[in-house]
Design an enzyme around this catalytic site. Structure first.
Site, PDB file in Angstrom:
ATOM      1  N   LYS A  42      -7.343  -1.619   1.629  1.00 43.24           N
ATOM      2  CA  LYS A  42      -6.759  -1.840   3.102  1.00 43.24           C
ATOM      3  C   LYS A  42      -6.525  -3.251   3.653  1.00 43.24           C
ATOM      4  O   LYS A  42      -5.525  -3.707   4.231  1.00 43.24           O
ATOM      5  CB  LYS A  42      -7.914  -1.276   4.238  1.00 43.24           C
ATOM      6  CG  LYS A  42      -7.725   0.075   4.118  1.00 43.24           C
ATOM      7  CD  LYS A  42      -9.113   0.784   4.634  1.00 43.24           C
ATOM      8  CE  LYS A  42      -9.132   2.201   4.498  1.00 43.24           C
ATOM      9  NZ  LYS A  42     -10.064   2.914   5.109  1.00 43.24           N
ATOM     10  N   GLN A 102     -15.939   1.633   7.700  1.00 45.67           N
ATOM     11  CA  GLN A 102     -15.671   2.432   6.326  1.00 45.67           C
ATOM     12  C   GLN A 102     -16.934   3.743   6.398  1.00 45.67           C
ATOM     13  O   GLN A 102     -18.016   3.251   6.500  1.00 45.67           O
ATOM     14  CB  GLN A 102     -15.601   1.642   5.297  1.00 45.67           C
ATOM     15  CG  GLN A 102     -15.108   2.630   3.915  1.00 45.67           C
ATOM     16  CD  GLN A 102     -13.809   2.858   4.018  1.00 45.67           C
ATOM     17  OE1 GLN A 102     -12.782   2.761   4.620  1.00 45.67           O
ATOM     18  NE2 GLN A 102     -13.500   3.993   3.397  1.00 45.67           N
ATOM     19  N   ASP A 139      -8.684   4.277  13.478  1.00 47.18           N
ATOM     20  CA  ASP A 139      -8.943   5.421  12.727  1.00 47.18           C
ATOM     21  C   ASP A 139      -8.781   6.841  13.472  1.00 47.18           C
ATOM     22  O   ASP A 139      -8.613   7.848  13.074  1.00 47.18           O
ATOM     23  CB  ASP A 139     -10.469   5.295  12.362  1.00 47.18           C
ATOM     24  CG  ASP A 139     -10.686   4.962  10.853  1.00 47.18           C
ATOM     25  OD1 ASP A 139      -9.570   5.347   9.968  1.00 47.18           O
ATOM     26  OD2 ASP A 139     -11.649   4.646  10.430  1.00 47.18           O
TER      27      ASP A 139
HETATM   28  N1  GUN Z   1     -13.725   6.868   4.598  1.00 48.63           N
HETATM   29  C1  GUN Z   1     -12.482   7.652   3.879  1.00 48.63           C
HETATM   30  N2  GUN Z   1     -11.491   7.873   4.473  1.00 48.63           N
HETATM   31  C2  GUN Z   1     -11.816   7.010   5.574  1.00 48.63           C
HETATM   32  C3  GUN Z   1     -10.873   6.660   6.589  1.00 48.63           C
HETATM   33  O1  GUN Z   1      -9.823   7.114   6.732  1.00 48.63           O
HETATM   34  N3  GUN Z   1     -11.558   6.036   7.530  1.00 48.63           N
HETATM   35  C4  GUN Z   1     -12.608   5.382   7.485  1.00 48.63           C
HETATM   36  N4  GUN Z   1     -13.295   4.580   8.604  1.00 48.63           N
HETATM   37  N5  GUN Z   1     -13.519   5.757   6.416  1.00 48.63           N
HETATM   38  C5  GUN Z   1     -12.864   6.404   5.528  1.00 48.63           C
END
Ligand code: GUN
Length: 297
Positions: A54, A98, A121
């Protein structure tokens, strides 16, 4: 029929290009880049990989990436204090904590502390509510990416039968909502659904998000169905290999004999998630700056 392979990797690359170009325009208009803060608590190996990806994607799309790595024993109070600081920071347009978080932390409570206008998100209950009543907000990245692939392939989804397998807050439920908004007739199937194969066989559109390797075979599918595979599962390693192969929830090769179009794993839905995250961050930046959103995203 041999299915068309839906190339999510190429689609995501094009979306990232467009977002990157718009991010430059944003920086020219405002004197600052759009900013995404990513918070990682603890040392989950998969999360490490995602967070690194990311951060790199942000920089490649002309955005600022702020990474916050906290130890696994971080208290809820300290994590909430960081979220509050990020909420108040004008350089931060999007905040992503995350998941999964270490067990002692209440994920819902932490997500609830993120400003809904920075919740790129789309996990905050305010954004889930906005989606469910048709208001503008942030939509979770994976289902939005699936929707982009579906509309690119099929155009108008009105009246099509769609079956979403899986009912998570992150994928299944928002996916069903998006399909409903697009006038599909939507069924959400799950582990307790009776005769799941028969339910799936009715579908023009199948979105599989169950986390069971290659569960959906060719006899589950209607001829010509469009299949979106959200699953990412690692098979046990072959003798002599140290890692198993990545596969989806759909048995790709045999499903390709029946489906009209299908996403591969890897290279299908996966790359869309980060591309949509960048898109959502750009949208957040425009909204937070009070500017009109550019077209075509
Ligand atoms: N863990 C796995 N996929 C995601 C996501 O798209 N966002 C977040 N915040 N955590 C994750």
């Amino acid at each position: 029929m041999t299915a068309t392979r839906i190339d999510g990797k190429a689609f995501a690359a094009r979306l990232r290009e467009r977002v990157g170009a718009r991010a430059l325009e944003f920086a020219e208009a405002t004197g600052r880049k759009p900013g995404l803060a990513v918070v990682l608590v603890g040392e989950n190996a998969a999360s490490e990989v995602y967070v690194r990806a990311k951060g790199k994607a942000c920089v490649a799309a002309n955005m600022e990436s702020f990474e916050h790595r906290l130890p696994a024993d971080t208290s809820a109070q300290d994590l909430l204090a960081l979220v509050e600081r990020l909420n108040a920071d004008p350089a931060v347009d999007g905040i992503l904590v995350q998941l999964p978080l270490p067990e002692h932390l209440d994920e819902q409570a932490i997500i609830a502390a993120i400003s809904p206008d920075k919740d790129v998100d789309g996990f905050h209950v305010i954004n889930a509510g906005r989606l469910s009543v048709g208001q503008e907000g942030f939509v979770p990245c994976t289902p939005m990416g699936c929707m982009m692939l579906l509309t690119d392939r099929l155009g108008d989804l009105s009246g099509l039968d769609a079956v979403v397998i899986g009912r998570s807050n992150i994928v299944g439920k928002p996916m069903a909502q998006l399909l409903l908004d697009a006038n599909a007739t939507v069924t959400i199937a799950h582990s307790r659904t009776k005769d799941l194969a028969a339910v799936v066989r009715r579908a023009d559109i199948v979105v599989a998000a169950v986390g069971r390797p290659q569960m959906i075979g060719k006899d589950w599918l209607k001829e010509g169905a469009t299949v979106i595979d959200v699953g990412i599962n690692r098979l046990p390693p072959e003798p002599g290999a140290d890692k198993g192969r990545l596969v989806g929830d759909v048995a790709f090769d045999e499903a390709s004999e029946v489906a009209g179009a299908i996403t591969p794993v890897p290279g299908g839905v996966g790359p869309m998630t980060i591309a949509v995250l960048l898109r959502n961050t750009l949208v957040a930046a425009y909204r937070n700056a009070g500017l009109d959103m550019p077209e075509g995203l």
